[in-house]
Design an enzyme around this catalytic site. Structure first.
Site, short mmCIF file in Angstrom:
data_model
loop_
_atom_site.label_atom_id
_atom_site.label_comp_id
_atom_site.label_asym_id
_atom_site.label_seq_id
_atom_site.Cartn_x
_atom_site.Cartn_y
_atom_site.Cartn_z
N GLY A 1 46.49 25.79 34.08
CA GLY A 1 45.57 25.75 32.95
C GLY A 1 46.05 24.88 31.81
N THR A 2 47.34 24.90 31.54
CA THR A 2 47.86 24.11 30.42
C THR A 2 47.64 22.62 30.64
OG1 THR A 2 49.50 25.75 29.74
CG2 THR A 2 49.97 23.46 29.19
N ASN B 1 42.00 34.99 25.50
CA ASN B 1 43.02 35.61 26.34
C ASN B 1 43.72 36.79 25.68
OD1 ASN B 1 44.00 33.25 24.75
ND2 ASN B 1 46.00 34.01 25.37
N GLN C 1 40.12 32.78 31.55
CA GLN C 1 39.93 34.23 31.57
C GLN C 1 38.49 34.62 31.87
OE1 GLN C 1 42.30 36.40 31.49
NE2 GLN C 1 44.04 35.24 30.70
N SER D 1 42.38 28.45 36.19
CA SER D 1 43.80 28.60 36.54
C SER D 1 43.94 29.60 37.67
CB SER D 1 44.59 29.08 35.31
OG SER D 1 45.95 29.28 35.64
N HIS E 1 46.66 31.49 38.91
CA HIS E 1 47.44 32.74 38.91
C HIS E 1 46.79 33.85 38.11
CE1 HIS E 1 49.68 32.61 34.93
NE2 HIS E 1 49.15 31.40 34.97
N THR F 1 51.17 13.52 43.97
CA THR F 1 50.91 14.19 45.24
C THR F 1 50.36 15.59 45.00
OG1 THR F 1 52.71 12.97 46.30
CG2 THR F 1 51.97 14.98 47.41
N CYS G 1 57.11 36.06 19.72
CA CYS G 1 58.47 36.47 19.32
C CYS G 1 59.33 35.23 19.14
CB CYS G 1 59.08 37.39 20.37
SG CYS G 1 58.15 38.91 20.61
#
Length: 390
Positions: free
Chosen positions: A73-74, A155, A183, A203, A205, A241, A329
């Protein structure tokens, strides 16, 4: 024995068995070839890529040629925002971008990149429930843009934007429009054939495929300039590739996510409502963010006054419960996320945000176990905060 409960599915999901089974031949010696090679090994790999491209296109209501595979996605967001803005400028459009204040960091960072190239960047505000302000969208479009990017489902809080209407408004003005649909796919209806977006990000995953694979739906290849440079794979839009096993697995994951939507979405809504009703009863002063907005069924974001995210996550983990923060964080301190800030959430409340995200694997027992454990954890963390003078 502590129960193991995974409620961080907006972060990542396990690879589905059907996906792994489809990928395995392309990880082994029988179909390992480079899809750019002319010999039979390459042709077998190429056939796998093109079959996957067709299956994804059919599932999402677009054309095969409009699927550009990426590393996730990024990369897809960066290709859309950076590549889309540069392509629009080359066609004479204003070197100007508009993004919402609650976009994924991939979109915000990409917008900052084009800003460093000299582009003007406009941010579209949201209300306290995470809905983009319609007047601000209109004002941004009428000010003259090269590209607008508004995410479909946030998200962190699950807020759903009216992407069909916004995309049509951009299209009618000849403005390139991108939506991050990471999402959204498999959680809300996403028939891209009925939406006037120029580009959309998906995306793998997040829907049971492997990490490191995604795609950008690009209606017109001239709408994006490549941001990677090399060979002529994927018509040069995204050289390199192709990740054949990942691509094959992505196709299966997309098909399953779309085909199961009608069954899964109501089940997730039921579980989310059960969780939110339960947490309101157990912790009466809890704040559920975006509760009054249209939301995708798999995400709930809550703040518990008198607690902090970091300590809550630690105690939840000790109880066998995996969720995540709505915070970033850094250097040992927890700061409210940009999404909480955009919603106007006060600092202390923003620094206690927790995101629980569900999947088809989430059970009623999982929800009930969290509700069973949460009150005692909350009391413990509040007591600790009092001792430490927080």
């Amino acid at each position: 024995m502590k129960q193991a409960v995974y409620l961080d599915n907006a972060a990542t999901t396990p690879v589905r068995p059907e996906v792994l089974e489809a990928m395995l031949p392309y990880l082994r010696a029988d179909k390992f070839g480079n899809p750019s090679s002319a010999h039979r090994y390459g042709r077998e790999a190429r056939a796998g890529v093109e079959d996957a491209r067709r299956r994804i296109a059919d599932a999402l209501g677009v054309e095969s040629r409009q699927i550009v595979f990426t590393s996730g996605g990024t990369e897809a967001d960066n290709l859309a925002v950076v590549g889309g803005t540069l392509a629009a400028r080359s066609k004479g459009a204003p070197f100007r971008v508009a993004v919402s204040t609650i976009e994924h960091k991939a979109v915000l960072a990409a917008a900052h990149t084009v800003e460093e190239m000299g582009a003007d960047v406009t941010t579209v505000p949201v209300d306290s429930c995470g809905r983009v302000e319609p007047d601000a969208v209109t004002a941004a479009l009428e000010s003259g843009l090269g590209l607008m990017s508004i995410m479909w489902v946030n998200n962190e809080i699950g807020a759903v934007q009216d992407i069909p209407a916004i995309a049509e408004a951009a299209h009618s003005r000849g403005i390139t429009f991108h939506t991050d649909a990471v999402q959204a796919v498999g959680k809300i209806p996403c028939t891209f054939s009925e939406i006037a977006c120029t580009c959309a990000t998906i995306s793998g995953h997040k829907i049971g495929a492997a990490k490191g694979i995604g795609a950008l739906i690009v209606r017109d290849k001239s709408a994006v300039e490549p941001i990677l440079h090399g060979g002529q794979q994927q018509q040069g839009v995204r050289p390199g590739t192709e990740n054949v096993p990942g691509i094959v697995g992505l196709a299966i994951a997309v098909e399953l996510a779309v085909s199961e939507l009608e069954e899964i979405a109501p089940a997730l809504s039921h579980l989310r409502n059960r969780f939110e009703e339960g947490i309101r009863a157990a912790v009466p002063d809890v704040v559920i963010h975006a509760a009054d907005a249209p939301r995708a069924p798999h995400i709930t974001n809550v703040s518990i006054p008198g607690t902090d995210t970091e300590t809550m996550l630690m105690h939840l983990d000790l109880a066998g419960i995996a969720c995540s923060s709505g915070s970033a964080c850094t250097t040992g301190s927890v700061e409210a996320s940009h999404v909480m800030n955009a919603l106007g959430v006060d600092r202390e409340l923003g620094e206690s945000a927790l995101r629980f995200s569900l999947s088809k694997s989430t059970s009623t027992d999982d929800i009930d176990y969290v509700l069973q454990e949460l009150p005692a954890i909350t009391r413990k963390v509040r007591k600790l905060a009092g001792v430490l003078g927080r």
